[in-house]
Write an enzyme that holds these catalytic residues in place. Structure first.
Site, short mmCIF file in Angstrom:
data_model
loop_
_atom_site.label_atom_id
_atom_site.label_comp_id
_atom_site.label_asym_id
_atom_site.label_seq_id
_atom_site.Cartn_x
_atom_site.Cartn_y
_atom_site.Cartn_z
N ASP A 92 -5.50 19.00 -15.19
CA ASP A 92 -4.51 18.89 -14.14
C ASP A 92 -4.92 17.73 -13.25
OD1 ASP A 92 -2.90 21.40 -12.00
OD2 ASP A 92 -2.37 19.35 -12.51
N SER A 93 -4.07 17.32 -12.33
CA SER A 93 -4.35 16.10 -11.56
C SER A 93 -5.20 16.38 -10.33
CB SER A 93 -3.03 15.47 -11.11
OG SER A 93 -2.13 16.49 -10.71
N GLY A 94 -5.41 17.65 -9.98
CA GLY A 94 -6.30 17.98 -8.87
C GLY A 94 -5.58 18.29 -7.58
N GLY A 95 -4.35 17.85 -7.43
CA GLY A 95 -3.63 18.05 -6.18
C GLY A 95 -3.34 19.51 -5.89
N PHE A 96 -3.00 20.26 -6.91
CA PHE A 96 -2.68 21.69 -6.71
C PHE A 96 -3.87 22.40 -6.11
CE2 PHE A 96 -0.46 25.58 -7.44
CZ PHE A 96 -1.41 26.51 -7.78
N ASP A 146 0.93 15.15 -8.33
CA ASP A 146 2.20 15.61 -7.78
C ASP A 146 1.92 16.48 -6.56
OD1 ASP A 146 0.96 17.69 -9.21
OD2 ASP A 146 2.83 18.77 -9.41
N GLN A 191 9.58 18.83 -10.36
CA GLN A 191 9.56 19.63 -9.15
C GLN A 191 11.00 19.91 -8.70
OE1 GLN A 191 7.03 21.19 -8.11
NE2 GLN A 191 5.23 20.05 -8.78
N GLY A 218 5.70 23.73 -9.66
CA GLY A 218 6.35 24.36 -8.52
C GLY A 218 6.77 25.79 -8.76
N ASP A 268 -0.72 27.65 -19.28
CA ASP A 268 -2.10 27.89 -18.86
C ASP A 268 -2.08 28.94 -17.76
OD1 ASP A 268 -1.39 25.90 -16.50
OD2 ASP A 268 -3.31 26.87 -16.02
C1 LIG Z 1 -0.78 29.90 -10.85
N1 LIG Z 1 0.45 29.22 -10.51
C2 LIG Z 1 0.57 27.89 -10.59
N2 LIG Z 1 -0.41 27.04 -11.01
C3 LIG Z 1 0.10 25.81 -10.87
C4 LIG Z 1 -0.51 24.57 -11.12
C5 LIG Z 1 -1.93 24.53 -11.67
C6 LIG Z 1 -1.89 24.83 -13.16
N3 LIG Z 1 -3.20 25.29 -13.61
C7 LIG Z 1 -4.23 24.26 -13.70
C8 LIG Z 1 -5.61 24.73 -13.23
C9 LIG Z 1 -5.58 25.11 -11.75
C10 LIG Z 1 -6.98 25.54 -11.30
C11 LIG Z 1 -7.45 26.75 -12.09
C12 LIG Z 1 -7.45 26.39 -13.55
C13 LIG Z 1 -8.44 25.25 -13.82
C14 LIG Z 1 -7.99 24.04 -13.03
C15 LIG Z 1 -7.95 24.39 -11.57
C16 LIG Z 1 -6.61 23.60 -13.47
C17 LIG Z 1 -6.06 25.98 -14.01
C18 LIG Z 1 0.23 23.39 -10.81
N4 LIG Z 1 -0.35 22.16 -11.02
C19 LIG Z 1 0.33 21.05 -10.67
N5 LIG Z 1 -0.23 19.85 -10.84
N6 LIG Z 1 1.59 21.09 -10.15
C20 LIG Z 1 2.25 22.27 -9.95
O1 LIG Z 1 3.40 22.26 -9.47
C21 LIG Z 1 1.55 23.49 -10.29
C22 LIG Z 1 2.15 24.74 -10.08
C23 LIG Z 1 1.41 25.90 -10.37
N7 LIG Z 1 1.69 27.21 -10.20
#
Ligand SMILES: CNc1nc2c(CCNC[C@]34C[C@H]5C[C@H](C[C@H](C5)C3)C4)c3nc(N)[nH]c(=O)c3cc2[nH]1
Length: 374
Positions: A92-96, A146, A191, A218, A268
């Site tokens: 993932d890009s890290g922003g979440f 994002d 999004q 999102g 995931d």
């Molecule tokens: C649970 N609900 C949810 N997740 C989301 C994620 C993270 C996906 N998982 C990656 C991740 C996130 C954490 C935990 C593990 C390992 C690593 C760090 C990557 C999975 C999301 N990631 C991004 N870039 N954008 C979203 O809108 C988004 C929405 C989500 N809605």
């Protein structure tokens, strides 16, 4: 260089069965991707993760860029060699995570500035830096930077956020074209919260920019299953059908079933691993909590049909005992079981689509799988 391509082999309604070719091996879809956090699928060794049937795992950009730093992972030859997984890795890009893990942060057009939750050091995550980190990790499938908006969110604020994510998508792609090798893939992230017109505008903008795959972001942020499925009804038919569709952060088995029904290919979720460490076992009949006293004398295995050692070689009574005794082996065995169950669910869905019997499979699964916490 093996180009990143999706071959759709079967469809059944909007459900798709396919195979993604990557330079590090194939990914059969619909696919569930176990989550690695700081370079490990917690409590598991990767050879056992592979044995469950997983073909791709997630790395963790945010954690690894802070510790041990992406530059150090690169010096070790990338995340595959560092953590001992030779299949494809998605990051993932890290922003979440910045938005969910840190509270000292500033979000601007440039990117997001934050303080490390580990040592308080200041960092700036921009679309360019995020792609650089993902390249230093040698990630095979990368995400644009994002913004995942909170739920609920006002319509106007949602549109502003979605439009910034589109601008960051452009910058992410430009950086990717400068820094990534020819065998890596970059996904755009759709999004627009729960607003169909914004979702459609986001898909149009990302499709014009052009990506190897399209994530639906999102969601799974508290909107609930019905609202999530309504967003998928509005969004999935607009996604390029020859590219993979990845629903981020989802989910429980019934969420995944509903999303596959609507055309999602990749998933995931931390649920199977996190729940496993806390004693919750996911089964065809629904979730059960092995700490519950009713399992103290239950000599039956969790799932007699599973070839996973955690189900095959141990009774529920033994697993109950391990959790009550606080033994480390409890987390390993139940994580192993949950990952094996998720892979068995994905395999059953792939088989049902191949047989043109997905509707029957979905009806039978919904009849049997009771989600009340057991
Ligand atoms: C649970 N609900 C949810 N997740 C989301 C994620 C993270 C996906 N998982 C990656 C991740 C996130 C954490 C935990 C593990 C390992 C690593 C760090 C990557 C999975 C999301 N990631 C991004 N870039 N954008 C979203 O809108 C988004 C929405 C989500 N809605």
């Amino acid at each position: 260089m093996t180009p990143f391509t999706l071959e759709l082999t079967h469809t059944d309604g909007a459900a798709r069965r396919g195979r993604i070719t990557t330079s590090r091996g194939p990914i059969d879809t619909p696919a569930f991707m176990p989550v690695g956090t700081a370079g490990t699928v917690k409590a598991m060794q990767f050879r056992d993760v592979k044995q469950t049937g997983a073909q791709v795992v997630l790395g963790n950009t945010y954690h690894l860029m802070l510790r041990p730093t992406a530059e150090r992972v690169d010096r070790f030859g990338g995340l595959h060699r560092f953590m001992g997984w030779d299949g494809p890795i998605l990051t993932d890009s890290g922003g979440f995570q910045v938005m969910s893990l840190t509270d000292i942060r500033k979000l601007t057009e440039e990117g997001v500035e934050f303080a490390s939750h580990i040592d308080g050091s200041r960092h700036m995550l921009t679309p360019e830096r995020s792609i650089e980190v993902q390249c230093l990790l040698h990630s095979d499938i990368q995400m644009q930077l994002d913004e995942c908006p909170p739920f609920p969110i006002e319509e106007a604020a949602s549109r502003e956020s979605m439009e910034m994510s589109v601008r960051w998508a452009k910058r992410s792609k430009a950086a990717f074209e400068r820094m990534a090798g020819g065998h890596q893939a970059l996904f755009g992230i759709v999004q627009g919260s729960v607003f169909p017109d914004q979702r459609a505008a986001s898909v149009r903008a990302l499709t014009d920019i052009g990506f190897h795959g399209y994530s639906v972001g999102g969601l799974a942020v508290g909107e609930g299953r019905e609202a999530m499925l309504r967003v998928l009804d509005a969004t999935c038919p607009l996604l390029p059908e020859d590219k993979p569709h990845y629903l981020m952060g989802v989910g429980k088995p019934l969420d995944i079933l509903g999303a596959v029904e609507r055309g999602i290919d990749m998933f995931d979720c931390v649920l199977p691993t996190r729940a496993g460490r806390h004693g919750q076992a996911w089964t065809w009949d629904g979730p059960i909590n092995l700490k519950n006293a009713r399992f103290a004398d239950d000599e039956a295995p969790l799932d007699a049909t599973s070839d996973c050692p955690a189900s095959r070689d141990y009774s529920k009574a033994y697993l109950h005992h391990l959790f009550r005794a606080g033994e480390y082996l409890a987390a390993t065995l139940l994580t192993w079981h949950n990952l094996a169950f998720y892979q068995a669910l994905m395999r059953a869905m792939r088989d049902a689509i191949e047989a043109g019997a997905f509707a029957e499979f979905a009806a039978a699964f919904r009849a049997r799988h009771q989600e009340r916490a057991g």
